[in-house]
Structures are given as C-alpha cells and as structure tokens.
Design an enzyme around this catalytic site. Structure first.
Site, PDB file in Angstrom:
ATOM      1  N   HIS A 281       6.687  -8.144  -2.908  1.00  0.00           N
ATOM      2  CA  HIS A 281       7.218  -6.903  -2.344  1.00  0.00           C
ATOM      3  C   HIS A 281       6.648  -6.597  -0.965  1.00  0.00           C
ATOM      4  O   HIS A 281       7.133  -5.693  -0.272  1.00  0.00           O
ATOM      5  CB  HIS A 281       6.928  -5.734  -3.297  1.00  0.00           C
ATOM      6  CG  HIS A 281       8.047  -4.746  -3.384  1.00  0.00           C
ATOM      7  ND1 HIS A 281       8.925  -4.505  -2.349  1.00  0.00           N
ATOM      8  CD2 HIS A 281       8.439  -3.927  -4.400  1.00  0.00           C
ATOM      9  CE1 HIS A 281       9.796  -3.578  -2.714  1.00  0.00           C
ATOM     10  NE2 HIS A 281       9.526  -3.214  -3.952  1.00  0.00           N
TER      11      HIS A 281
ATOM     12  N   ASP B 200      12.313  -6.874   0.154  1.00  0.00           N
ATOM     13  CA  ASP B 200      12.752  -5.568  -0.325  1.00  0.00           C
ATOM     14  C   ASP B 200      13.492  -5.711  -1.646  1.00  0.00           C
ATOM     15  O   ASP B 200      14.145  -6.734  -1.914  1.00  0.00           O
ATOM     16  CB  ASP B 200      13.669  -4.901   0.700  1.00  0.00           C
ATOM     17  CG  ASP B 200      12.931  -4.540   1.980  1.00  0.00           C
ATOM     18  OD1 ASP B 200      11.712  -4.317   1.909  1.00  0.00           O
ATOM     19  OD2 ASP B 200      13.581  -4.487   3.043  1.00  0.00           O
TER      20      ASP B 200
END
Length: 422
Positions: free
Chosen positions: A394, A398
């Site tokens: 992450h 995204d």
C-alpha cells in the site's frame, strides 16, 4: 600423517560470512575426495561443501546454526603424507539447493494425523546409537513421525546416507510384507517431544517473512472468478495437443493473464527500494512461481513471460518446479522476479493472505476451484468458481488500482479469447 585444514570458501557475490547449516560428517569419520562435508547457507542458496582430500575427520570448526566468516577453519582432516599442516579453502560447491528469498508462505491448519503403528517385522535395520541423529530433512522427519517409524532404524539411500521419503516407504513396505503379529492398538498415548532448531533455510525464510511484514504496508484483495470457460478451453487444448505439446495446467493461463493485464497496470510489475525511495517499473515480466519442496518454500522465476506461449510457459514452470524440488535450481533461477504467483493447488482453500515477495509490490494468490450453483441470466446453473487472494504494498499501490488490476485478470479468465487478442 599430516593434517589438512579446510577453510570456509569464498562463495562469491561479496559474501563475507555464511551460516553453517548442517554437518554430513562427524569426528572420526573416514571421508573421500568430493564427499559432501557440510551444508552452508548464503543469502540466496544452500550450498554443499565437498572434501578436496581423502582422510579422517579430526575436528569440526563450528556448530549448525553458527555464522562463520569466509576464511575461518571449517574442518580438519588427517591425511597420509608429511606431518606438516596443510591448509586450503574448500573446493567450489558442487551443488546448490535453493532458498526462498522474500517469499510468502501459507500455513495450512489441519488436525495432526494419528501416528501409524510400526510394522511388526521391520525392513533392513541400520545399527545406529540411540542418541545418533540420522540425516533427514524436516519433511522426512515429520513423515516418519506420522508413520510411527524410528529414523535411526531406517537405511538412507541419499547422499551421505541421508534418509529420503522413498526410504520410509520402502522400510514400511518391507515391514508390512513380513508382518505376522497382530497390529498394535490404533490409539496410543504419546509423550515424546522433538525440538527443531530454526537454522539454515528455515531461519532464512523466517527472516524474510518478518522483514516483509514489518517493512511493507500489506493489504489484500479477494475476488471470485468464474473459470468454467477457461477450464473448458484447457481441457480442449489438452485433448487436442496434450500428446504432442504436453498437458496444460491452469498456471500458464494465469501467467498469460498477468502479462496481458500488466500492459494496463505497469505499476504492479515493479520493485520498490524503500531505502532509496525509488520505484522501478519493468517492461520484462519475470513471474515468480511459489513452489513447495521438502526443504521449504522456493520461488523459481519464469523469465520474460511476456514472450512465451502457453506451452512454453507450461514447460518452463514444470522444469523450474522440478529443479527446485530436487534441489538443483540455480541462484539465477531463484532471483529477479518482478511479480509473484502463488498457488496451493487442490489445497488452495477459499481465501488466503499471501505475503509480499519484497521488493516486489504485488503477489497474486490462487485458491482452489469448486463447483457451485450460480445464477446466470435468471437460471441456476453449476459453474466452476475460484477466488484470487492477492496482496499489494500500500506504500506504492492504491487500493483502487489493485482492485482494477484483479478485475482485469478476472475479465481475461472469464473471456479466455481475450488472452490472445493483440
């Protein structure tokens, strides 16, 4: 008589120290030239250290699990000849067994199988001391425990007398063939314990897993896929071309789907150097295929998957998997992946949370195929369904992009003709 001192060799790649993983000899053993003396672990591979001389072992330079510097004394061997001390580095390793750098591992939780009673009349017995620990991999030791077999009684046919799975089966078959006494009770209380030191490959895997989970911001995304059409295509191709080109599993289709989907999502085919704060996106698609073996989880790499046909990918996956399981995969075959594909096959479960193969930023996990009733155009029909359980970093990926990437793979697999439309 003289003493030949063998020093820890320079294995290359700037390595200054290695871990002594296992001895294949002990003090007092007679050894011959090219006999494997020890296994040592580098950052990338387990390597065997052979003897350059004939002689008798008189001293060992370390204990399993000890980290030793290159050039330190590994072993001392008494040899015939002048009484002066001779020194050498061990010869170049003759074999290397793979280690799984930065890979995901999934632990299957299942009830332990009840140990089988030992056969009443056993096969050929090896004369070992009660406290002698025979050579065997952790998987073989677990197998023997499940079968109720004492390893010290089994004759090993592997290198340096190492006990293999085949030796357990042969021992059990011989005992069953000669058995004349009634079988032991099906349920027997057990109070034995075995402590297994975390060294060598298992230590390296543990370190990689801990590093991956501490450094990357993992998140997982699971999607259900209807694989009825792709399975029908696979069956058709196998029926038509299987005899001449080889059978296709689902894996080469998944590799092809990754290649096509990455054209629109190049951010998934990348490596992240978090120290330099640099993301490197790669045009070449080098797919790591997680492979389980007796010595641990390894990730051999299908290089340039973007340039391979289905059968070419299938052949390479098979070749690499066999090399990894047999301990013959090279370091180059175990490094350089840009994205990883992991599957437990029929044991794939419903969902999993794969751990990233750092410095990669995406890993695609395949769960098992099951037949379920589904509603299609208002009708309840039986379809073959499969989940993809995938994880992403992450820090650089995204959530929306990850979801769209997996949806793209889903579309390609559900409409398999699109896998081959350029």
């Amino acid at each position: 008589m003289g003493t030949h001192v063998i020093k820890m060799p320079d294995i290359g790649e700037g390595i200054a120290e290695v871990e002594l993983s296992q001895w294949h000899v002990k003090v007092g053993d007679l050894v011959v030239e090219d006999q494997v003396l020890a296994d040592v672990m580098t950052d990338k591979a387990m390597v065997d250290i052979p003897s350059p001389v004939h002689g008798k072992v008189i001293a060992l330079g370390g204990q399993p699990g000890e980290v030793m510097a290159v050039g330190s004394v590994l072993i001392s061997i008494e040899v015939e000849g002048a009484g002066n001390l001779k020194e050498s580095a061990a010869p170049a390793p003759v074999k290397e067994a793979p280690v799984a750098p930065k890979v995901e591992t999934i632990v299957e939780n299942k009830p332990a199988a009840a140990p089988r009673p030992a056969p009443a009349c056993q096969g050929p017995v090896v004369a070992r001391e009660a406290d002698e620990r025979p050579l065997a991999s952790p998987a073989v030791r677990k197998h023997a425990l499940d079968l109720g077999i004492q390893l010290r009684l089994v004759r090993g046919t592997g290198p340096a007398g190492r006990i293999l799975h085949e030796d357990l089966e042969a021992y059990l078959a011989q005992g069953q063939a000669n058995a004349s006494a009634p079988a032991a009770a099906a349920y027997t209380q057990r109070n034995d314990e075995e402590q297994i030191q975390v060294i060598g490959m298992r230590r390296k895997i543990a370190q990689r897993m801990q590093d991956a989970t501490q450094r990357a911001a993992h998140f997982s995304y699971v999607e259900e896929i209807d694989v009825t059409a792709i399975e029908e295509l696979r069956a058709h191709l196998n029926e038509k071309h299987g005899a001449s080109r080889g059978k296709l599993t689902l894996l080469p289709f998944l590799v092809r789907a990754l290649v096509v989907a990455l054209r629109d999502f190049p951010q998934m085919n990348a490596r992240y150097d978090d120290e330099a704060q640099v993301i490197t996106r790669l045009g070449a698609v080098h797919v790591g295929v997680a492979t389980q073996s007796d010595v641990g989880l390894m990730v051999p790499v299908v290089r340039h998957a973007e340039a391979r046909s289905l059968w070419d990918s299938a052949a390479e996956i098979s070749r690499l998997a066999n090399a990894a399981r047999n301990g013959k995969a090279s370091r180059d075959e175990l490094s350089g992946s840009t994205i990883t594909l992991t599957s437990l096959g029929a044991l794939g479960g419903i969902v999993s949370t794969p751990v990233l193969n750092l410095p990669e930023v995406a890993i695609v996990g395949v769960n098992k195929i099951v037949e379920r009733p589904m509603v299609v155009k208002g009708q309840v029909v039986i379809r073959k369904m499969m989940n993809l359980s995938s994880s992403f970093d992450h820090r650089v990926v995204d959530g929306m992009d990850a979801a769209l990437f997996i949806q793209a793979i889903r579309g390609l697999l559900e409409q398999p003709a699109t896998l081959f439309v350029e």
